[in-house]
Motif scaffolding. Sequence first.
Motif, PDB file in Angstrom:
ATOM      1  N   ARG A   1       0.839  -1.208   0.000  1.00  0.00           N
ATOM      2  CA  ARG A   1       0.000   0.000   0.000  1.00  0.00           C
ATOM      3  C   ARG A   1       0.874   1.259   0.000  1.00  0.00           C
ATOM      4  N   ARG A   2       1.932   1.266   0.797  1.00  0.00           N
ATOM      5  CA  ARG A   2       2.787   2.444   0.864  1.00  0.00           C
ATOM      6  C   ARG A   2       3.536   2.675  -0.443  1.00  0.00           C
ATOM      7  N   CYS A   3       3.868   1.605  -1.138  1.00  0.00           N
ATOM      8  CA  CYS A   3       4.620   1.746  -2.391  1.00  0.00           C
ATOM      9  C   CYS A   3       3.865   2.554  -3.437  1.00  0.00           C
ATOM     10  N   ALA A   4       2.546   2.660  -3.298  1.00  0.00           N
ATOM     11  CA  ALA A   4       1.771   3.478  -4.231  1.00  0.00           C
ATOM     12  C   ALA A   4       2.135   4.951  -4.097  1.00  0.00           C
ATOM     13  N   MET A   5       2.640   5.334  -2.912  1.00  0.00           N
ATOM     14  CA  MET A   5       3.026   6.727  -2.672  1.00  0.00           C
ATOM     15  C   MET A   5       4.535   6.895  -2.586  1.00  0.00           C
ATOM     16  N   GLN A   6       5.241   5.814  -2.199  1.00  0.00           N
ATOM     17  CA  GLN A   6       6.687   5.871  -1.992  1.00  0.00           C
ATOM     18  C   GLN A   6       7.290   4.620  -2.638  1.00  0.00           C
ATOM     19  N   ALA A   7       7.489   4.681  -3.921  1.00  0.00           N
ATOM     20  CA  ALA A   7       7.825   3.488  -4.696  1.00  0.00           C
ATOM     21  C   ALA A   7       9.214   2.943  -4.376  1.00  0.00           C
ATOM     22  N   ILE A   8       9.323   1.628  -4.402  1.00  0.00           N
ATOM     23  CA  ILE A   8      10.609   0.926  -4.414  1.00  0.00           C
ATOM     24  C   ILE A   8      10.727   0.353  -5.821  1.00  0.00           C
ATOM     25  N   ASP A   9      11.529   0.983  -6.650  1.00  0.00           N
ATOM     26  CA  ASP A   9      11.472   0.779  -8.098  1.00  0.00           C
ATOM     27  C   ASP A   9      11.648  -0.669  -8.541  1.00  0.00           C
ATOM     28  N   ASN A  10      12.544  -1.410  -7.892  1.00  0.00           N
ATOM     29  CA  ASN A  10      12.815  -2.773  -8.363  1.00  0.00           C
ATOM     30  C   ASN A  10      12.058  -3.846  -7.580  1.00  0.00           C
ATOM     31  N   LEU A  11      11.084  -3.422  -6.755  1.00  0.00           N
ATOM     32  CA  LEU A  11      10.218  -4.380  -6.064  1.00  0.00           C
ATOM     33  C   LEU A  11       9.135  -4.817  -7.051  1.00  0.00           C
ATOM     34  N   ARG A  12       9.250  -6.034  -7.580  1.00  0.00           N
ATOM     35  CA  ARG A  12       8.419  -6.480  -8.702  1.00  0.00           C
ATOM     36  C   ARG A  12       7.211  -7.305  -8.286  1.00  0.00           C
ATOM     37  N   GLN A  13       7.310  -8.024  -7.158  1.00  0.00           N
ATOM     38  CA  GLN A  13       6.220  -8.902  -6.728  1.00  0.00           C
ATOM     39  C   GLN A  13       6.136  -8.921  -5.217  1.00  0.00           C
ATOM     40  N   ILE A  14       4.914  -8.997  -4.700  1.00  0.00           N
ATOM     41  CA  ILE A  14       4.693  -9.157  -3.268  1.00  0.00           C
ATOM     42  C   ILE A  14       3.766 -10.350  -3.069  1.00  0.00           C
ATOM     43  N   ILE A  15       4.155 -11.249  -2.180  1.00  0.00           N
ATOM     44  CA  ILE A  15       3.362 -12.439  -1.866  1.00  0.00           C
ATOM     45  C   ILE A  15       3.029 -12.415  -0.376  1.00  0.00           C
ATOM     46  N   SER A  16       1.746 -12.525  -0.046  1.00  0.00           N
ATOM     47  CA  SER A  16       1.304 -12.490   1.349  1.00  0.00           C
ATOM     48  C   SER A  16       0.571 -13.785   1.657  1.00  0.00           C
ATOM     49  N   ILE A  17       1.102 -14.543   2.617  1.00  0.00           N
ATOM     50  CA  ILE A  17       0.561 -15.868   2.939  1.00  0.00           C
ATOM     51  C   ILE A  17      -0.080 -15.843   4.324  1.00  0.00           C
ATOM     52  N   SER A  18      -1.341 -16.231   4.372  1.00  0.00           N
ATOM     53  CA  SER A  18      -2.116 -16.253   5.631  1.00  0.00           C
ATOM     54  C   SER A  18      -1.998 -14.940   6.397  1.00  0.00           C
ATOM     55  N   PRO A  19      -2.178 -13.790   5.726  1.00  0.00           N
ATOM     56  CA  PRO A  19      -1.951 -12.521   6.420  1.00  0.00           C
ATOM     57  C   PRO A  19      -3.031 -12.202   7.448  1.00  0.00           C
ATOM     58  N   VAL A  20      -2.614 -11.578   8.531  1.00  0.00           N
ATOM     59  CA  VAL A  20      -3.555 -11.042   9.511  1.00  0.00           C
ATOM     60  C   VAL A  20      -4.169  -9.783   8.907  1.00  0.00           C
ATOM     61  N   LEU A  21      -5.495  -9.749   8.811  1.00  0.00           N
ATOM     62  CA  LEU A  21      -6.178  -8.558   8.318  1.00  0.00           C
ATOM     63  C   LEU A  21      -6.822  -7.778   9.461  1.00  0.00           C
ATOM     64  N   ASP A  22      -7.470  -8.489  10.351  1.00  0.00           N
ATOM     65  CA  ASP A  22      -8.122  -7.862  11.505  1.00  0.00           C
ATOM     66  C   ASP A  22      -7.529  -8.468  12.776  1.00  0.00           C
ATOM     67  N   PRO A  23      -6.504  -7.844  13.352  1.00  0.00           N
ATOM     68  CA  PRO A  23      -5.836  -8.430  14.526  1.00  0.00           C
ATOM     69  C   PRO A  23      -6.748  -8.547  15.741  1.00  0.00           C
ATOM     70  N   ASP A  24      -7.793  -7.739  15.802  1.00  0.00           N
ATOM     71  CA  ASP A  24      -8.744  -7.853  16.909  1.00  0.00           C
ATOM     72  C   ASP A  24      -9.433  -9.221  16.872  1.00  0.00           C
ATOM     73  N   LYS A  25      -9.895  -9.623  15.696  1.00  0.00           N
ATOM     74  CA  LYS A  25     -10.525 -10.940  15.537  1.00  0.00           C
ATOM     75  C   LYS A  25      -9.504 -12.054  15.730  1.00  0.00           C
TER      76      LYS A  25
END
Length: 289
Positions: free
Chosen positions: A123-147
Amino acid sequence: MVDAAREAILTTAEGVRLSGFMSRQPRHHNKGLAILLHGWEGSSDSTYIRTTGRFLFNRGFDVFRLNLRDHGPSHHLNTGIFYAVLLDEVFDAVRQISEAEHGKPVMLAGFSLGGNFVLRIARRCAMQAIDNLRQIISISPVLDPDKATDRIDNSRFILKYFLKKWRRSLTIKQRLFPKRYDFSAIMDVDNIREMTERLLARYSDYDSATSYFRGYSLTNNDLQGVTVPTTIITAEDDPIIPVEDFYNLHTSPATRLIVQPYGGHNGFLEGWRLNGWYERVMVEAFENA
């Protein structure tokens, strides 16, 4: 991969120091670098990090296994304690690692809480790019830490696992900085939510665990602006992360969601060798970037 590993200490713009291990291929290549980020109370030496790193290394990628603050053998590097809201230091570390590759392609993969971190980095890369970051993989990510916290607290075996790991981590931190920390009022608590409440009340500006959890949750439109190609992998039978959280996300065209019926939390094993299914997804995504 482990034999080739060399420890690196990264100092961020804010003076935070994070540790990691770089494993370089013996010969020059252009396949790129995979940065791996573990989950809460895991480390660069967690089994899933080492097996994933080995898989990628054996297929010609360099591998950097990054430790979050106070994870792995890194408690001594910073006086302050770890909080999941501390995105700046992790983003800056990933940026430094990526820029040191001088344009070679970089893939970032995270698991569980690490999966949450990499999605926030996306999400941050949309405003502060890391030019050579080509792919992001997120496995079993926590979305709502409260739950997720409630689910951990309501599962006896999972709760026992995390309580043991967290108490050990806090014990190390207190031993290293005895004049700053006294966790004695926390250690006898038998659930994660109350431990979090007591820790925050004494050592943070947060007024409750709920407000703290809100600081790193990912819901609704939070990923709608992502531009880096991002793959999210989760399972319907994950005992910690409700699958409904993923269906309620409004993602960007750059984001792909893969929901498997089985896989548990950071599982996704296949075959009699119990190899990780998501590892092939990583390689495919990276090689096609």
